[in-house]
Design a protein around this motif. Structure first.
Motif, short mmCIF file in Angstrom:
data_model
loop_
_atom_site.label_atom_id
_atom_site.label_comp_id
_atom_site.label_asym_id
_atom_site.label_seq_id
_atom_site.Cartn_x
_atom_site.Cartn_y
_atom_site.Cartn_z
N LEU A 197 0.73 -1.31 -0.10
CA LEU A 197 0.09 0.05 -0.24
C LEU A 197 0.89 1.38 0.00
CD1 LEU A 197 -2.62 -0.95 2.64
CD2 LEU A 197 -2.83 -1.38 0.10
N THR A 198 0.25 2.58 -0.51
CA THR A 198 1.18 3.69 -0.62
C THR A 198 0.22 4.85 0.01
OG1 THR A 198 0.48 4.10 -2.86
CG2 THR A 198 2.74 2.89 -2.49
N ILE A 199 0.44 5.59 0.58
CA ILE A 199 0.03 6.76 0.88
C ILE A 199 0.43 8.14 0.48
CG2 ILE A 199 -0.71 8.28 2.90
CD1 ILE A 199 -0.63 5.57 4.70
N ALA A 200 -0.21 8.82 -0.33
CA ALA A 200 0.26 9.92 -1.09
C ALA A 200 -0.83 10.90 -0.93
CB ALA A 200 0.24 9.75 -2.49
N ASP A 201 -0.40 12.30 -0.58
CA ASP A 201 -1.08 13.43 -0.58
C ASP A 201 -1.96 13.15 0.70
OD1 ASP A 201 0.09 14.90 -2.56
OD2 ASP A 201 -1.19 13.84 -3.86
N GLY A 202 -1.58 12.64 1.47
CA GLY A 202 -2.62 12.41 2.94
C GLY A 202 -3.75 11.23 2.55
N THR A 203 -3.82 10.67 1.39
CA THR A 203 -4.96 9.66 1.34
C THR A 203 -4.41 8.25 0.77
OG1 THR A 203 -4.80 10.12 -1.39
CG2 THR A 203 -6.18 11.64 0.14
N LEU A 204 -5.27 7.11 0.96
CA LEU A 204 -4.92 6.00 0.62
C LEU A 204 -6.05 5.67 -0.21
CD1 LEU A 204 -3.45 3.24 2.68
CD2 LEU A 204 -5.63 2.73 1.49
N ARG A 205 -5.60 4.85 -1.46
CA ARG A 205 -6.49 4.53 -2.63
C ARG A 205 -6.94 3.02 -2.03
NH1 ARG A 205 -6.90 7.55 -7.54
NH2 ARG A 205 -7.65 5.69 -8.54
N THR A 206 -8.18 2.72 -2.40
CA THR A 206 -8.55 1.07 -2.48
C THR A 206 -8.13 0.44 -3.75
OG1 THR A 206 -10.77 1.76 -3.61
CG2 THR A 206 -10.69 1.57 -1.00
N ARG A 207 -8.17 -0.57 -3.72
CA ARG A 207 -7.74 -1.42 -5.08
C ARG A 207 -8.84 -1.65 -6.14
NH1 ARG A 207 -2.98 -4.41 -3.58
NH2 ARG A 207 -1.61 -2.60 -2.72
N GLU A 208 -8.51 -1.40 -7.22
CA GLU A 208 -9.41 -1.44 -8.53
C GLU A 208 -9.59 -2.85 -8.89
OE1 GLU A 208 -7.82 0.94 -11.77
OE2 GLU A 208 -8.03 2.98 -10.60
N SER A 209 -8.94 -3.81 -8.47
CA SER A 209 -9.45 -5.13 -8.58
C SER A 209 -10.52 -5.91 -8.10
CB SER A 209 -7.96 -6.09 -8.66
OG SER A 209 -7.66 -5.84 -7.26
N ALA A 210 -10.79 -6.96 -8.70
CA ALA A 210 -12.04 -7.52 -8.05
C ALA A 210 -11.79 -7.91 -6.62
CB ALA A 210 -12.67 -8.97 -8.93
N GLY A 211 -13.01 -8.11 -5.90
CA GLY A 211 -12.59 -8.30 -4.43
C GLY A 211 -12.23 -7.31 -3.63
N LEU A 212 -11.29 -7.69 -2.70
CA LEU A 212 -10.47 -6.55 -2.03
C LEU A 212 -9.14 -6.34 -2.41
CD1 LEU A 212 -11.13 -8.25 1.83
CD2 LEU A 212 -11.78 -6.00 0.73
N GLY A 213 -8.74 -7.11 -3.62
CA GLY A 213 -7.34 -6.68 -4.30
C GLY A 213 -6.30 -7.49 -3.27
N ILE A 214 -6.43 -8.36 -2.54
CA ILE A 214 -5.36 -8.63 -1.70
C ILE A 214 -4.62 -9.75 -2.42
CG2 ILE A 214 -4.90 -9.96 0.37
CD1 ILE A 214 -7.20 -8.91 1.70
N GLU A 215 -3.39 -9.67 -2.88
CA GLU A 215 -2.46 -10.54 -3.37
C GLU A 215 -1.24 -10.81 -2.31
OE1 GLU A 215 0.30 -11.38 -7.44
OE2 GLU A 215 -1.16 -9.76 -7.18
N ILE A 216 -1.35 -12.10 -2.09
CA ILE A 216 -0.23 -12.43 -0.94
C ILE A 216 1.32 -12.91 -1.59
CG2 ILE A 216 0.57 -14.07 0.91
CD1 ILE A 216 -1.75 -12.09 1.64
N ASP A 217 2.11 -12.30 -1.19
CA ASP A 217 3.39 -12.77 -1.78
C ASP A 217 3.99 -13.90 -0.90
OD1 ASP A 217 6.28 -13.07 -2.13
OD2 ASP A 217 6.59 -10.82 -2.25
N PRO A 218 4.07 -15.20 -1.88
CA PRO A 218 4.32 -16.17 -1.32
C PRO A 218 5.75 -16.59 -0.84
CG PRO A 218 4.31 -16.43 -3.60
CD PRO A 218 3.93 -14.98 -3.45
N LYS A 219 6.56 -15.48 -1.14
CA LYS A 219 7.78 -15.71 -0.51
C LYS A 219 7.83 -14.99 1.01
CE LYS A 219 10.89 -15.79 -4.68
NZ LYS A 219 11.66 -14.94 -5.47
N LYS A 220 7.20 -13.98 1.13
CA LYS A 220 7.03 -13.22 2.34
C LYS A 220 6.19 -14.06 3.30
CE LYS A 220 7.56 -8.58 0.80
NZ LYS A 220 6.72 -7.29 0.77
#
Length: 367
Positions: A336-359
């Motif tokens: 996630l990134t915060i810019a100009d004091g705001t945080l955007r939601t994801r445009e992809s379907a659902g919540l837009g949560i994609e887990i990094d398998p290595k992490k």
């Protein structure tokens, strides 16, 4: 979209520095990744953050209640049958973050099935939220330096100041210093995490006159019924119920009993379904709401932002969406990134949560 399997994965990610407040402190994010799998191959993803000093949940208890009680009860139900799922979950008392993670994972499945962001399904008011930042206990100069850094780096202009120390004069000094350093264009509000008595809270509020506070949150214990009513009747700013209003019945009690005049909504403890009930409850009573944080990681922050951005009422105030900045890492493949004091939601379907398998492989605790 029948539920065929529920998976719980414990993970632990250190914070860059301890987060300190009146009810405790956090050194690591010992959370639980919750995955709900369906027979159509869709998987809903959410995160449960245990807070034993608030709700009595631990990482181990969340896994146990989901694996041994909740999952067997909801297997075979459709992701569309959210009310039926909640009915079964509510047969077991407490365990709010475990229940909420399951609810949000179901919404994630619905969004993926509809090829639509969850924010749109929930209400679709906006695709972003203004962000507030929590300033925890530290020497006053360090608190000021942190706030200035966050303002200058991320454009955040709303700050939640943790209070509740003894003597309360330390917190008065910090709030006055923050106002002097940040100027009048910045919003400041305080959160006591139940650290003071009602009389101490009243003295602190009087000493903070002129600071220009927007809100005061949970300054004294939730079960000090008479003390809270006495304090709220004298509080010069809206008084936010947080730990004392963890479900709709408690919201009714706090507001109608005169123990609060505003409500903190945390999707980590009421999911999306019950959070909507609380939001509409507050709208009907003409009460302001804040999107609070359960010291969420990026997954939980994305959930909170998705809900907050979806509704006009919850976008009126900056949401507590920056705690992940204090974590040393996270599980998201796209941070996630915060810019100009705001945080955007994801445009992809659902919540837009994609887990990094290595992490995930690095931080999970069950291997």
């Amino acid at each position: 979209m029948k539920i065929v399997r529920v998976e719980t994965i414990p993970f632990s990610i250190p914070y860059k520095k301890p987060l300190k407040f009146a009810s405790g402190e956090v050194h690591t994010a010992d959370h639980v990744l919750v995955l709900v799998h369906t027979d159509e191959g869709l998987t809903g993803v959410a995160e449960a953050p245990p807070r034993p000093y608030t709700y009595g949940e631990t990482q181990e208890s969340i896994i146990a209640v989901i694996d041994k009680i909740f999952a067997p009860q909801i297997l075979g139900l459709s992701a569309l049958e959210r009310e039926a799922v909640l009915e079964k979950l509510d047969r077991t008392v407490a365990n709010p973050t475990a229940k909420s993670a399951l609810d949000m994972a179901l919404w994630d499945i619905l969004g993926k099935a509809a090829n639509t962001p969850v924010t749109q399904l929930l209400g679709g008011y906006s695709d972003r939220m203004r962000v507030s930042h929590m300033v925890g206990f530290a020497p006053t100069d360090q608190m000021v330096a942190e706030a200035e850094r966050v303002r200058d780096t991320y454009g955040i202009t709303t700050f939640k100041v943790k209070v509740g120390r003894h003597p309360y004069t330390d917190d008065v000094e910090a709030c006055r210093a923050l106002r002097k350093a940040l100027g009048d264009d910045v919003e400041l509000y305080i959160d006591g995490n139940r650290g003071w008595t009602a009389s101490e809270s009243a003295m602190a509020l009087r000493a903070m006159e002129g600071v220009g506070l927007t809100f005061a949150e949970e300054l004294c214990p939730a079960d000090d019924v008479l003390g809270r009513r006495w304090l709220v009747s004298r509080c010069p700013v809206p008084f936010v119920a947080d730990e004392s209003a963890t479900r709709p019945g408690e919201v009714t009690r706090e507001l109608l009993g005169g123990s609060a005049t505003a409500i903190s909504i945390k999707t980590a403890r009421t999911g999306f379904t019950t959070s909507q009930r609380v939001l509409h409850q507050c709208e009907g009573l003409g009460v302001e709401v804040l999107m609070g944080s359960q010291i969420d990681g990026q997954i939980g922050t994305l959930c909170s932002a998705a809900f907050g951005a979806a509704h006009q009422t919850s976008t009126r105030r900056a949401g507590e969406l920056s705690n992940f900045l204090d974590m040393s890492d996270d599980l998201l493949a796209e941070p996630l990134t915060i810019a100009d004091g705001t945080l955007r939601t994801r445009e992809s379907a659902g919540l837009g949560i994609e887990i990094d398998p290595k992490k995930l492989a690095r931080y999970r605790q069950d291997t």
